[in-house]
Design a protein around this motif. Sequence first.
Motif, PDB file in Angstrom:
ATOM      1  N   GLY A   1      47.027  45.208  40.678  1.00 21.82           N
ATOM      2  CA  GLY A   1      46.224  46.459  40.680  1.00 21.82           C
ATOM      3  C   GLY A   1      44.658  45.579  39.932  1.00 21.82           C
ATOM      4  O   GLY A   1      43.667  46.193  39.918  1.00 21.82           O
ATOM      5  N   LEU A   2      44.190  44.324  39.874  1.00 18.80           N
ATOM      6  CA  LEU A   2      43.353  43.729  39.640  1.00 18.80           C
ATOM      7  C   LEU A   2      42.109  42.971  39.932  1.00 18.80           C
ATOM      8  O   LEU A   2      42.493  43.055  40.682  1.00 18.80           O
ATOM      9  CB  LEU A   2      43.727  42.348  38.204  1.00 18.80           C
ATOM     10  CG  LEU A   2      42.958  42.019  37.602  1.00 18.80           C
ATOM     11  CD1 LEU A   2      42.707  42.794  36.762  1.00 18.80           C
ATOM     12  CD2 LEU A   2      43.589  40.550  37.227  1.00 18.80           C
ATOM     13  N   HIS A   3      41.237  43.522  39.830  1.00 19.58           N
ATOM     14  CA  HIS A   3      39.714  43.171  40.414  1.00 19.58           C
ATOM     15  C   HIS A   3      39.433  42.304  39.844  1.00 19.58           C
ATOM     16  O   HIS A   3      39.070  41.924  38.242  1.00 19.58           O
ATOM     17  CB  HIS A   3      38.753  44.554  40.498  1.00 19.58           C
ATOM     18  CG  HIS A   3      37.633  44.029  40.762  1.00 19.58           C
ATOM     19  ND1 HIS A   3      36.642  44.529  40.203  1.00 19.58           N
ATOM     20  CD2 HIS A   3      36.722  43.088  41.813  1.00 19.58           C
ATOM     21  CE1 HIS A   3      35.256  44.404  40.871  1.00 19.58           C
ATOM     22  NE2 HIS A   3      35.438  43.735  41.347  1.00 19.58           N
ATOM     23  N   VAL A   4      39.396  40.846  40.208  1.00 18.51           N
ATOM     24  CA  VAL A   4      38.419  40.041  39.954  1.00 18.51           C
ATOM     25  C   VAL A   4      37.230  39.146  40.665  1.00 18.51           C
ATOM     26  O   VAL A   4      37.100  39.412  42.266  1.00 18.51           O
ATOM     27  CB  VAL A   4      39.233  38.889  40.275  1.00 18.51           C
ATOM     28  CG1 VAL A   4      38.620  37.191  39.268  1.00 18.51           C
ATOM     29  CG2 VAL A   4      40.448  38.812  39.446  1.00 18.51           C
ATOM     30  N   MET A   5      36.297  39.320  40.177  1.00 12.42           N
ATOM     31  CA  MET A   5      34.562  39.207  40.821  1.00 12.42           C
ATOM     32  C   MET A   5      33.742  38.242  40.417  1.00 12.42           C
ATOM     33  O   MET A   5      33.858  38.027  39.295  1.00 12.42           O
ATOM     34  CB  MET A   5      33.685  40.608  40.528  1.00 12.42           C
ATOM     35  CG  MET A   5      32.028  40.273  41.502  1.00 12.42           C
ATOM     36  SD  MET A   5      31.863  42.092  41.735  1.00 12.42           S
ATOM     37  CE  MET A   5      31.269  41.849  40.223  1.00 12.42           C
ATOM     38  N   VAL A   6      33.329  37.464  41.157  1.00 13.71           N
ATOM     39  CA  VAL A   6      32.632  36.180  40.547  1.00 13.71           C
ATOM     40  C   VAL A   6      31.393  36.757  40.830  1.00 13.71           C
ATOM     41  O   VAL A   6      30.811  36.346  42.368  1.00 13.71           O
ATOM     42  CB  VAL A   6      33.113  35.071  41.704  1.00 13.71           C
ATOM     43  CG1 VAL A   6      31.584  33.835  40.962  1.00 13.71           C
ATOM     44  CG2 VAL A   6      34.955  34.464  41.216  1.00 13.71           C
ATOM     45  N   ALA A   7      30.609  36.655  40.055  1.00 15.98           N
ATOM     46  CA  ALA A   7      28.655  37.749  40.412  1.00 15.98           C
ATOM     47  C   ALA A   7      27.947  35.824  40.387  1.00 15.98           C
ATOM     48  O   ALA A   7      28.256  34.614  39.591  1.00 15.98           O
ATOM     49  CB  ALA A   7      28.077  37.855  39.376  1.00 15.98           C
ATOM     50  N   CYS A   8      26.967  35.555  41.338  1.00 18.92           N
ATOM     51  CA  CYS A   8      26.118  34.665  41.727  1.00 18.92           C
ATOM     52  C   CYS A   8      24.571  34.353  41.341  1.00 18.92           C
ATOM     53  O   CYS A   8      24.061  34.470  42.834  1.00 18.92           O
ATOM     54  CB  CYS A   8      26.366  33.565  42.790  1.00 18.92           C
ATOM     55  SG  CYS A   8      28.065  32.872  42.788  1.00 18.92           S
TER      56      CYS A   8
END
Length: 272
Positions: free
Chosen positions: A177-184
């Motif tokens: 349930g972990l959310h991982v986001m790469v923001a660019c």
Amino acid sequence: MKNALNSKVVVITGASSGIGEAMAKLYAQMGAKVVLGARSEEKLKALTKQIIADGGTAAYCATDVTVAEDCKRLIDRAVGEFGGIDVLICNAGISMRAIFDDVDLSVLHRLMDVNFWGTVYCSKYALPYLQRSKGSLVGISSVAGLHGLPGRTGYSASKYAMTGLLETIRIENLKKGLHVMVACPGFTASNVRFSALVADGSQQGSTPREEGKMMTAEQVAKIVARGIARRRRLCLMEAEGRATHFVKKFAPAFLDKMFYWVMSKEPDSPFK
Ligand code: NDP
């Protein structure tokens, strides 16, 4: 926009300036308990004081993200103060400007130490808490983390490395349930070009681009908040980022030429 940050504990590295500072202010206004890390203790202290005076909740911990123990102390501070962590934003970063022919290898090491290893250390120590809260692990990468940016080898490499790290953490945690986001973000007005390292490792001290024509740090902070609320994998900001992501799939050689052309137009460009 859905407010996913209300009453959440949000740790932000690189919070003393630019995008990190804007996220700290906005997320505190949105009801988050923000925990701020960076090396400039006086700036963090003043920002924390200002957030609290404005009715928000904040704490800080002087942190050099290249030092693993500092990152552990930042995470421990957040947990000690607020009982857990819901969002970690690995934002601390530096840039560079020199072609690979000329650059001293120490510059590339420094870029990796801050941008990549800083993300590794903070993610490592925060992970158990983020898994417990089913929270969000966010890396502030760059358009230079989507396609190689000429004159910025160490910067692009460090941002690609961040993406590889975060993407793999996402997959390993698929069932947790972990959310991982790469923001660019694309070019954003901030101190990043002034502090960028040139070939010999000294700071550039000026900007080769028109800062007034860029996105603002406040705009980036809003878009990242929306990305967290929607639990996005990749957070693109504006036309530059979207075009890069799209064109890379279908015409990468054309994108090489575009990047070369755009960056060679900078005054004193290290390549022509
Ligand atoms: P700023 O230079 O304004 O802010 C950088 C932040 O990183 C500062 O708070 C600085 O704090 C911190 N930092 C630098 N080195 C360290 C370190 N060793 N340990 C802890 N903190 C450190 O730049 P931005 O706000 O623009 O940059 C934020 C992030 O956004 C970076 O990762 C950058 O790569 C990314 N980005 C920026 C873009 C832009 O055009 N501005 C575009 C795309 C991505 P202190 O000096 O106090 O330690």
